[in-house]
Motif scaffolding. Structure first.
Motif, PDB file in Angstrom:
ATOM      1  N   PRO A  16       0.791  -1.235   0.000  1.00 12.66           N
ATOM      2  CA  PRO A  16       0.000   0.000   0.000  1.00 12.66           C
ATOM      3  C   PRO A  16       0.822   1.284   0.000  1.00 12.66           C
ATOM      4  O   PRO A  16       0.415   2.271  -0.624  1.00 12.66           O
ATOM      5  N   ASP A  17       1.991   1.280   0.639  1.00  8.38           N
ATOM      6  CA  ASP A  17       2.813   2.493   0.652  1.00  8.38           C
ATOM      7  C   ASP A  17       3.386   2.844  -0.714  1.00  8.38           C
ATOM      8  O   ASP A  17       3.929   3.940  -0.902  1.00  8.38           O
ATOM      9  N   ASP A  18       3.279   1.937  -1.687  1.00  8.31           N
ATOM     10  CA  ASP A  18       3.706   2.229  -3.061  1.00  8.31           C
ATOM     11  C   ASP A  18       2.682   3.081  -3.800  1.00  8.31           C
ATOM     12  O   ASP A  18       2.957   3.565  -4.909  1.00  8.31           O
ATOM     13  N   ALA A  19       1.496   3.245  -3.238  1.00  2.00           N
ATOM     14  CA  ALA A  19       0.386   3.887  -3.945  1.00  2.00           C
ATOM     15  C   ALA A  19       0.741   5.247  -4.556  1.00  2.00           C
ATOM     16  O   ALA A  19       0.405   5.488  -5.722  1.00  2.00           O
ATOM     17  N   PRO A  20       1.406   6.171  -3.845  1.00  2.00           N
ATOM     18  CA  PRO A  20       1.705   7.457  -4.486  1.00  2.00           C
ATOM     19  C   PRO A  20       2.570   7.317  -5.743  1.00  2.00           C
ATOM     20  O   PRO A  20       2.275   7.936  -6.768  1.00  2.00           O
ATOM     21  N   GLN A  21       3.599   6.486  -5.672  1.00  2.00           N
ATOM     22  CA  GLN A  21       4.448   6.311  -6.851  1.00  2.00           C
ATOM     23  C   GLN A  21       3.724   5.524  -7.951  1.00  2.00           C
ATOM     24  O   GLN A  21       3.910   5.800  -9.137  1.00  2.00           O
ATOM     25  N   LEU A  22       2.888   4.551  -7.557  1.00  2.00           N
ATOM     26  CA  LEU A  22       2.090   3.836  -8.551  1.00  2.00           C
ATOM     27  C   LEU A  22       1.167   4.801  -9.287  1.00  2.00           C
ATOM     28  O   LEU A  22       1.038   4.732 -10.516  1.00  2.00           O
ATOM     29  N   ARG A  51      -5.562   8.612  -8.704  1.00  2.00           N
ATOM     30  CA  ARG A  51      -5.054   7.288  -9.111  1.00  2.00           C
ATOM     31  C   ARG A  51      -4.329   6.635  -7.941  1.00  2.00           C
ATOM     32  O   ARG A  51      -4.462   5.440  -7.709  1.00  2.00           O
ATOM     33  N   ALA A  52      -3.554   7.411  -7.181  1.00  3.76           N
ATOM     34  CA  ALA A  52      -2.860   6.867  -6.010  1.00  3.76           C
ATOM     35  C   ALA A  52      -3.863   6.347  -4.986  1.00  3.76           C
ATOM     36  O   ALA A  52      -3.658   5.279  -4.391  1.00  3.76           O
ATOM     37  N   ALA A  53      -4.949   7.078  -4.777  1.00  2.80           N
ATOM     38  CA  ALA A  53      -5.974   6.630  -3.827  1.00  2.80           C
ATOM     39  C   ALA A  53      -6.591   5.312  -4.286  1.00  2.80           C
ATOM     40  O   ALA A  53      -6.830   4.413  -3.464  1.00  2.80           O
ATOM     41  N   ARG A  54      -6.828   5.168  -5.583  1.00  2.08           N
ATOM     42  CA  ARG A  54      -7.371   3.909  -6.100  1.00  2.08           C
ATOM     43  C   ARG A  54      -6.371   2.775  -5.890  1.00  2.08           C
ATOM     44  O   ARG A  54      -6.759   1.657  -5.548  1.00  2.08           O
ATOM     45  N   TRP A  55      -5.099   3.066  -6.100  1.00  3.22           N
ATOM     46  CA  TRP A  55      -4.082   2.032  -5.881  1.00  3.22           C
ATOM     47  C   TRP A  55      -4.040   1.605  -4.416  1.00  3.22           C
ATOM     48  O   TRP A  55      -3.954   0.424  -4.107  1.00  3.22           O
ATOM     49  N   ARG A  56      -4.093   2.563  -3.512  1.00  2.17           N
ATOM     50  CA  ARG A  56      -4.054   2.219  -2.088  1.00  2.17           C
ATOM     51  C   ARG A  56      -5.245   1.330  -1.726  1.00  2.17           C
ATOM     52  O   ARG A  56      -5.089   0.300  -1.069  1.00  2.17           O
ATOM     53  N   THR A  57      -6.436   1.705  -2.196  1.00  2.00           N
ATOM     54  CA  THR A  57      -7.635   0.899  -1.931  1.00  2.00           C
ATOM     55  C   THR A  57      -7.464  -0.512  -2.482  1.00  2.00           C
ATOM     56  O   THR A  57      -7.770  -1.499  -1.801  1.00  2.00           O
ATOM     57  N   THR A  58      -6.981  -0.626  -3.693  1.00  2.00           N
ATOM     58  CA  THR A  58      -6.780  -1.935  -4.331  1.00  2.00           C
ATOM     59  C   THR A  58      -5.781  -2.775  -3.542  1.00  2.00           C
ATOM     60  O   THR A  58      -6.026  -3.959  -3.267  1.00  2.00           O
ATOM     61  N   LEU A  59      -4.663  -2.176  -3.175  1.00  2.00           N
ATOM     62  CA  LEU A  59      -3.613  -2.929  -2.483  1.00  2.00           C
ATOM     63  C   LEU A  59      -3.980  -3.291  -1.049  1.00  2.00           C
ATOM     64  O   LEU A  59      -3.440  -4.251  -0.495  1.00  2.00           O
ATOM     65  N   ASP A  61      -7.107  -4.087  -0.168  1.00  2.00           N
ATOM     66  CA  ASP A  61      -8.306  -4.916  -0.219  1.00  2.00           C
ATOM     67  C   ASP A  61      -7.947  -6.400  -0.142  1.00  2.00           C
ATOM     68  O   ASP A  61      -7.399  -6.961  -1.083  1.00  2.00           O
ATOM     69  N   PRO A  62      -8.273  -7.070   0.984  1.00  2.00           N
ATOM     70  CA  PRO A  62      -7.937  -8.489   1.103  1.00  2.00           C
ATOM     71  C   PRO A  62      -8.729  -9.372   0.134  1.00  2.00           C
ATOM     72  O   PRO A  62      -8.337 -10.499  -0.134  1.00  2.00           O
ATOM     73  N   ALA A  63      -9.817  -8.861  -0.421  1.00  2.00           N
ATOM     74  CA  ALA A  63     -10.617  -9.636  -1.364  1.00  2.00           C
ATOM     75  C   ALA A  63     -10.132  -9.485  -2.810  1.00  2.00           C
ATOM     76  O   ALA A  63     -10.641 -10.153  -3.700  1.00  2.00           O
ATOM     77  N   ASN A  64      -9.154  -8.620  -3.038  1.00  2.00           N
ATOM     78  CA  ASN A  64      -8.623  -8.424  -4.393  1.00  2.00           C
ATOM     79  C   ASN A  64      -7.933  -9.713  -4.836  1.00  2.00           C
ATOM     80  O   ASN A  64      -6.946 -10.122  -4.228  1.00  2.00           O
ATOM     81  N   PRO A  65      -8.429 -10.351  -5.899  1.00  2.00           N
ATOM     82  CA  PRO A  65      -7.845 -11.628  -6.319  1.00  2.00           C
ATOM     83  C   PRO A  65      -6.543 -11.485  -7.108  1.00  2.00           C
ATOM     84  O   PRO A  65      -5.864 -12.465  -7.364  1.00  2.00           O
ATOM     85  N   GLY A  66      -6.197 -10.268  -7.480  1.00  2.00           N
ATOM     86  CA  GLY A  66      -5.001 -10.047  -8.294  1.00  2.00           C
ATOM     87  C   GLY A  66      -3.765  -9.761  -7.466  1.00  2.00           C
ATOM     88  O   GLY A  66      -3.833  -9.588  -6.247  1.00  2.00           O
ATOM     89  N   ARG A  67      -2.652  -9.743  -8.164  1.00  2.00           N
ATOM     90  CA  ARG A  67      -1.377  -9.416  -7.547  1.00  2.00           C
ATOM     91  C   ARG A  67      -0.705  -8.334  -8.381  1.00  2.00           C
ATOM     92  O   ARG A  67      -0.775  -8.368  -9.615  1.00  2.00           O
ATOM     93  N   THR A  68      -0.040  -7.418  -7.714  1.00  2.00           N
ATOM     94  CA  THR A  68       0.682  -6.356  -8.406  1.00  2.00           C
ATOM     95  C   THR A  68       2.140  -6.424  -8.001  1.00  2.00           C
ATOM     96  O   THR A  68       2.464  -6.596  -6.820  1.00  2.00           O
ATOM     97  N   TRP A  69       2.986  -6.295  -8.995  1.00  2.00           N
ATOM     98  CA  TRP A  69       4.437  -6.292  -8.822  1.00  2.00           C
ATOM     99  C   TRP A  69       4.955  -4.938  -9.258  1.00  2.00           C
ATOM    100  O   TRP A  69       4.406  -4.322 -10.172  1.00  2.00           O
ATOM    101  N   VAL A  70       6.008  -4.457  -8.605  1.00  2.00           N
ATOM    102  CA  VAL A  70       6.607  -3.188  -8.984  1.00  2.00           C
ATOM    103  C   VAL A  70       8.058  -3.385  -9.379  1.00  2.00           C
ATOM    104  O   VAL A  70       8.742  -4.283  -8.877  1.00  2.00           O
ATOM    105  N   ALA A  71       8.499  -2.534 -10.301  1.00  2.00           N
ATOM    106  CA  ALA A  71       9.905  -2.475 -10.706  1.00  2.00           C
ATOM    107  C   ALA A  71      10.500  -1.235 -10.064  1.00  2.00           C
ATOM    108  O   ALA A  71       9.917  -0.144 -10.150  1.00  2.00           O
ATOM    109  N   LEU A  72      11.628  -1.411  -9.411  1.00  2.00           N
ATOM    110  CA  LEU A  72      12.279  -0.313  -8.706  1.00  2.00           C
ATOM    111  C   LEU A  72      13.693  -0.102  -9.238  1.00  2.00           C
ATOM    112  O   LEU A  72      14.412  -1.061  -9.519  1.00  2.00           O
TER     113      LEU A  72
END
Length: 169
Positions: A16-22, A51-59, A61-72
């Motif tokens: 979730p802390d990635d949300a602003p950069q996402l 968009r960052a707020a949507r990312w935070r909500t998504t990340l 959400d324990p019911a979110n069936p998807g996974r997100t990976w980040v490149a740093l």
């Protein structure tokens, strides 16, 4: 900075802390990659904070069936990929690549392939790509995807976007 001088890219699961950069990378990549493909007014209306707020909500959400990976690059997020179960009943594969974006300043540096590998492994998968996005289509073809002839249109920001489906066996 030359290609050889670019810092190494690391891949990890998004938190979730990635949300602003996402949010920033998501909006910036749309604005650059889709210039000329999506009306400029739609691209200009994209909002980093929303968009960052949507990312935070998504990340979060324990019911979110998807996974997100980040490149740093160091501690700077330069791209992301999200995948999960197919979102349509007649899907050609059970796994769907929902999104894969790399900041344009890092195009061609290998981050996209690393993100695709993290999100999909070697599993059969499919994705939807914006019609006319030649750069993305070439990239997906390089990692084994092929057009299967399916198309769809979805509304975004009051504009109908046309997409083409690509499948990897």
């Amino acid at each position: 900075m030359t290609e050889a001088a670019l810092p190494p890219v690391t891949i990890r699961r998004a938190v979730p802390d990635d949300a602003p950069q996402l949010g920033e990378v998501h909006v910036r990549t749309w604005q650059i990659a889709y210039e000329g493909l999506i009306p400029q007014a739609v691209l200009d209306s994209l909002d980093f904070v929303a968009r960052a707020a949507r990312w935070r909500t998504t990340l979060e959400d324990p019911a979110n069936p998807g996974r997100t990976w980040v490149a740093l690059e160091g501690d700077r997020l330069i791209g992301f990929a999200s995948a999960g179960p197919a979102r349509e009943d007649d899907a050609p594969a059970p796994l769907e690549l929902w999104a894969l974006y790399v900041h344009p300043r890092r195009h061609g540096g290998g981050a996209g392939a690393l993100l695709a590998e993290a999100a999909l492994g070697s599993d059969a998968a499919f994705l939807w790509v914006l019609d006319g996005n030649a750069r993305a289509i070439r990239f997906y073809e390089k990692i084994g995807f092929r057009m299967d002839g399916a198309t769809k249109a979805e509304a975004h920001g009051g504009v109908l976007l046309h997409e083409r489906r690509m499948v990897r066996p």
